[in-house]
Motif scaffolding. Structure first.
Motif, PDB file in Angstrom:
ATOM      1  N   THR A 290     126.016  17.380 -34.149  1.00  0.00           N
ATOM      2  CA  THR A 290     125.408  18.473 -34.913  1.00  0.00           C
ATOM      3  C   THR A 290     123.972  18.750 -34.485  1.00  0.00           C
ATOM      4  N   THR A 291     123.438  17.950 -33.586  1.00  0.00           N
ATOM      5  CA  THR A 291     122.071  18.176 -33.111  1.00  0.00           C
ATOM      6  C   THR A 291     122.099  18.159 -31.583  1.00  0.00           C
TER       7      THR A 291
ATOM      8  N   LEU B  78     116.424  12.892 -37.233  1.00  0.00           N
ATOM      9  CA  LEU B  78     117.748  12.779 -36.603  1.00  0.00           C
ATOM     10  C   LEU B  78     118.393  11.483 -37.071  1.00  0.00           C
TER      11      LEU B  78
ATOM     12  N   ARG C 170     122.272  20.554 -42.108  1.00  0.00           N
ATOM     13  CA  ARG C 170     121.880  21.207 -40.854  1.00  0.00           C
ATOM     14  C   ARG C 170     122.866  20.906 -39.724  1.00  0.00           C
ATOM     15  N   CYS C 171     122.995  21.890 -38.832  1.00  0.00           N
ATOM     16  CA  CYS C 171     123.881  21.744 -37.667  1.00  0.00           C
ATOM     17  C   CYS C 171     123.438  22.743 -36.611  1.00  0.00           C
ATOM     18  N   THR C 172     123.581  22.337 -35.377  1.00  0.00           N
ATOM     19  CA  THR C 172     123.137  23.205 -34.282  1.00  0.00           C
ATOM     20  C   THR C 172     123.983  24.481 -34.177  1.00  0.00           C
TER      21      THR C 172
ATOM     22  N   ARG D 187     112.864  11.529 -34.433  1.00  0.00           N
ATOM     23  CA  ARG D 187     112.945  12.995 -34.385  1.00  0.00           C
ATOM     24  C   ARG D 187     112.652  13.465 -32.971  1.00  0.00           C
TER      25      ARG D 187
ATOM     26  N   SER E  13     119.326  16.361 -43.964  1.00  0.00           N
ATOM     27  CA  SER E  13     118.158  15.987 -43.167  1.00  0.00           C
ATOM     28  C   SER E  13     116.855  15.967 -43.971  1.00  0.00           C
TER      29      SER E  13
END
Ligand SMILES: Cc1cc2nc3c(=O)[nH]c(=O)nc-3n(C[C@H](O)[C@H](O)[C@H](O)COP(=O)(O)OP(=O)(O)OC[C@H]3O[C@@H](n4cnc5c(N)ncnc54)[C@H](O)[C@@H]3O)c2cc1C
Ligand code: SF4
Length: 323
Positions: free
Chosen positions: A296-297, A233, A120-122, A224, A159
């Motif tokens: 990434t978050t 996270l 996952r990545c923003t 999180r 994640s």
């Protein structure tokens, strides 16, 4: 969300039929679909056929095995969280399952899907038009990583919650594919590359996870953004055994911070000691050295690094106190 491209669904009932269906061009395995379907609605992938893993007999059920437990890949997280054997002897795993998403997700989501979750990545978990407006990115359809533009590697974070306690308990996974079946340590399922984080070959399926007997006392906790429902996270599992007031065995596993979940290296140096405040500081430093969260978050990487260390120290203190 994008409209889904047309696809057909096949629902095999045996492993042989599932492997044969997956060998067809542009076929993709789906289990609970709680991760995959979201990606497809974001225009990430357009398989021609979805192969439904849920009815495959060989992937179902939780069974005693050599003093430990074998958990089928199609077991749901709700089933896992409610299993008395798991809760009794491997409580960190039950805890992690309970902390995944929301009850409706856990009723559908599976163990295999959780272990094979996409990273996952923003800049990635976005609609197709959002990603197109940014020129996409290295992980899918683009050429530049917006998190580390000078590099050539994707840093999207793995994640999934279950991997951390499973690594801490020393779990193995069984994999079946066109070339046959094999069993390997869970850690070997992953590599530190957000764009290709699984070592599975084309057409391979994770069929089950094995928990060895005589687990160390262990706990799992995660940081999180939203307590009610969110990905880790920073997720930490600590397994700690005590003897005569000193740490006799220690395993620490992390998820949510790197492109792969991993076991903390160098923990042997922390065994044989009294787990006092100085010892916990050492553990925290070891965690901070080895986690490599990136931008990434929405939360700062440094916060995730420190959260991982704090969770490890807190869990270790609790386990040492219980012993
Ligand atoms: C709102 C929301 C919140 C969430 N929160 C969390 C969270 O807190 N923690 C967390 O861990 N996850 C979270 N998730 C992600 C997801 O729900 C879970 O990780 C779930 O366990 C995925 O399992 P699944 O069966 O639905 O996987 P699917 O979506 O069916 O599959 C996921 C991927 O795994 C592959 N796959 C599935 N089974 C196998 C197998 N047996 N062998 C090989 N490949 C396989 C699929 O091809 C696909 O690529 C969340 C999702 C949503 C939508
Ligand atoms: S880390 Fe970089 S390449 Fe990977 S998903 Fe994010 S922006 Fe894309």
């Amino acid at each position: 969300m994008e409209p889904l491209a047309p696809f057909s669904v096949v629902a095999p009932t045996s492993l042989a039929a599932a492997l044969a269906a997956l060998a067809e061009p542009e076929a993709r395995l789906v289990a609970g679909g709680t991760d995959l379907m979201v990606n497809l609605r974001h225009g990430i992938g357009a398989p021609r056929t979805l192969v439904d893993a849920r009815g495959v007999a060989e992937l179902r059920g939780i069974a005693a095995q050599g003093g430990g437990l074998a958990i089928g890949a199609a077991v749901t997280l709700a089933e896992l969280a409610e299993d008395a054997r798991v809760g009794g002897r491997w409580p960190a795993l039950a805890e992690a399952a309970r902390l995944v998403a929301a009850p409706a997700h856990r009723a559908a989501a599976t163990v295999g899907g959780n272990l094979c979750l996409d990273t996952r990545c923003t800049f990635y978990n976005r609609s197709a038009w959002w990603r197109a407006a940014n020129g996409f990115c290295l992980k899918h359809r683009g050429s530049v990583c917006h998190v580390a533009p000078t590099g050539n590697r994707c840093h999207a974070a793995f994640s999934g919650d279950l991997a951390a306690p499973l690594l801490a308990y020393g779990a193995t996974v069984e994999i079946a594919g066109p070339a046959g079946a094999r069993r390997q340590p869970l850690g070997a399922l992953y590599r530190e590359d957000g764009a290709a984080h699984l070592t599975l070959a084309a057409g391979e399926i994770v069929t089950s996870v094995q928990l060895p007997p005589q687990p160390l006392p262990a706990r799992y906790a995660k940081a999180r953004a939203r307590q009610a429902i969110d990905f880790p996270l920073a997720g930490v599992a600590v397994a700690l055994g005590m003897a005569a007031g000193k740490v006799a065995a220690l395993r620490v596993a992390l998820t949510g911070t790197n492109a792969s979940p991993f076991l903390l290296a160098g923990v042997e140096a922390l065994t044989g000691a009294v787990p006092d405040a100085a010892w916990r500081e050492q553990l925290g430093k070891l965690v901070q050295k080895q986690v490599t969260p990136m931008r990434t978050t929405l939360l700062a990487a440094q916060y995730r690094r420190r959260a991982a260390a704090a969770l490890a120290m807190r869990l270790a203190a609790g386990l040492a106190g219980e012993a």
